[in-house]
Design an enzyme around this catalytic site. Structure first.
Site, mmCIF file in Angstrom:
data_model
loop_
_atom_site.group_PDB
_atom_site.id
_atom_site.type_symbol
_atom_site.label_atom_id
_atom_site.label_comp_id
_atom_site.label_asym_id
_atom_site.label_seq_id
_atom_site.Cartn_x
_atom_site.Cartn_y
_atom_site.Cartn_z
ATOM 1 N N LYS A 132 0.805 -1.225 0.000
ATOM 2 C CA LYS A 132 0.000 0.000 0.000
ATOM 3 C C LYS A 132 0.834 1.270 0.000
ATOM 4 C CE LYS A 132 -4.515 -1.458 1.519
ATOM 5 N NZ LYS A 132 -5.626 -1.332 2.480
ATOM 6 N N LYS A 181 -4.707 -10.162 -7.649
ATOM 7 C CA LYS A 181 -5.895 -10.525 -6.891
ATOM 8 C C LYS A 181 -7.105 -9.698 -7.356
ATOM 9 C CE LYS A 181 -6.290 -8.728 -2.792
ATOM 10 N NZ LYS A 181 -6.219 -8.296 -1.397
ATOM 11 N N LYS A 236 -11.445 -4.704 -4.819
ATOM 12 C CA LYS A 236 -12.325 -3.541 -4.969
ATOM 13 C C LYS A 236 -11.531 -2.284 -5.289
ATOM 14 C CE LYS A 236 -12.690 -3.969 0.033
ATOM 15 N NZ LYS A 236 -13.493 -4.622 1.057
#
Ligand code: TYM
Length: 335
Positions: free
Chosen positions: A112, A196, A199
């Protein structure tokens, strides 16, 4: 005595990955008669910016997704994290048990913040796994069903429990077992078999959202990236074909059969015929869930009532556990 805990972040619409890797299995665990506690982790969601109105809406929508997926708020406890203060309280204690180095090694933190200046990441994003351990251990949960991407966080939860028990010379927290099971522990992007399904992927074509209607689901599956070979009839034949393997695994998870069985039934088929079969299956499983979510979303006050009821029941379990933690740590409790 087994107790299951798991959570989902209400930080945007949920995907087929969340359904197959988490929600569907949450409902199955409940149906096996195990005590199940499920949480919408709104405090985890705000480790990155969330618009307040959007957060409320997404939390209700995620609650609707749980219920539409078969989680019964009477048999399971379903609530949002911020309504039970034990999570935040225990997270602070764990912030003081866990080490900076442990957090710095988390791949989610590294992913992230990759290519970004960590000076500007929130402190909450760094400490995220300590709050996650608090979620689980505030209930002394013995088992945590999750997708594969949460494995490292659950190992950290075990490390925190072990260090707490050792530091204070107690046998207080259980060493929780992750449950990463089935064919859908890592549903991949429809556009790239090495990523992956998420969202947060910028491409909406990469995922099936729980809010997508049947036409949209069919369209996304028909456009999914594949190679030009027909399906093999044995699992070995999928080894170097991540996109094909992903579609086979999605089929298997939706149908509740093994990947081997899918290949026994469809081995030799071209994607031109397998994709429509998968689309039909996906629509038949997902559409009733989307319809039920939409129906539940008509009555937000009822969803809030369900979450409030769940929070009271969650608090009844977590409060005495966290009170005991304060006692073990040496905090005066005189009121
Ligand atoms: P989150 O919100 O990212 O995802 C919720 C659950 O969905 C699973 N999942 C997937 N499974 C298969 N394929 C995918 N593509 C896929 N994408 C997501 C996740 O593995 C997860 O089980 N940190 C957690 C939330 C959390 C939590 C907890 C979980 C907070 N506290 C305590 C368990 C116990 C998270 O961000 O999940």
């Amino acid at each position: 005595q087994q107790r299951i805990f798991s959570g989902i972040q209400p930080s945007g619409g949920l995907t087929l990955g969340n359904y197959l890797g988490a929600l569907k299995r949450f409902a199955e665990k409940q149906d096996e008669g195990i005590e199940t506690v499920y949480c919408l982790v709104d405090m985890h969601a705000i480790t990155v910016w969330q618009d307040p109105t959007g957060l409320r809406q997404q939390t209700r929508e995620a609650a609707a997704a749980f219920i539409a997926s078969g989680v019964d708020p009477k048999r399971s406890i379903l609530f949002n994290q911020s309504q039970v203060s034990a999570h935040a309280e225990l997270a602070w204690i764990f912030n003081c048990v866990a080490r900076m180095g442990w957090m710095g090694r988390m791949t989610q933190w590294k992913d992230k913040t990759a290519g970004k200046n960590t000076e500007n990441a929130s402190l909450g994003l760094f400490a995220y796994p300590a709050l996650m351990a608090a979620d689980i251990l505030a209930y002394k949960a013995t088992h945590v069903p999750v997708g594969d991407d949460q494995k490292q966080h659950l190992e950290l939860c075990r490390d925190i429990a072990t260090k707490f028990n050792n530091d204070f010379g107690v046998d207080f927290f259980p060493i929780t077992e992750p449950m990463i099971e089935g064919v859908a522990t890592r549903v991949m992007s429809l556009r790239d078999g090495s990523k992956k399904m998420s969202k947060s992927d910028p491409s909406d074509q990469s995922r099936i959202n729980l809010t997508d209607d049947g036409d949209m689901i069919a369209k996304k599956i028909k456009k999914a990236k594949t190679d030009a070979e027909p399906l093999p009839s044995e699992l070995d034949g999928l080894a170097d074909r991540p996109e094909a393997r992903n579609l086979v695994n999605i089929y298997a998870a939706l149908a509740g059969i093994s990947a081997e069985q899918v290949l026994t039934d469809h081995g030799g088929a071209q994607f031109g015929s397998f994709k429509p079969a998968l689309a039909e299956l996906a629509v038949s499983v997902m559409s009733p869930i989307t319809t039920e979510m939409n129906r539940l979303m008509q009555d937000p006050a009822e969803i809030d009532r369900i979450l409030g009821d769940g929070a009271l029941r969650a608090n009844a379990i977590a409060r005495p556990i966290v009170d005991e933690v304060y006692d073990i740590v040496g905090m005066i409790r005189s009121r």
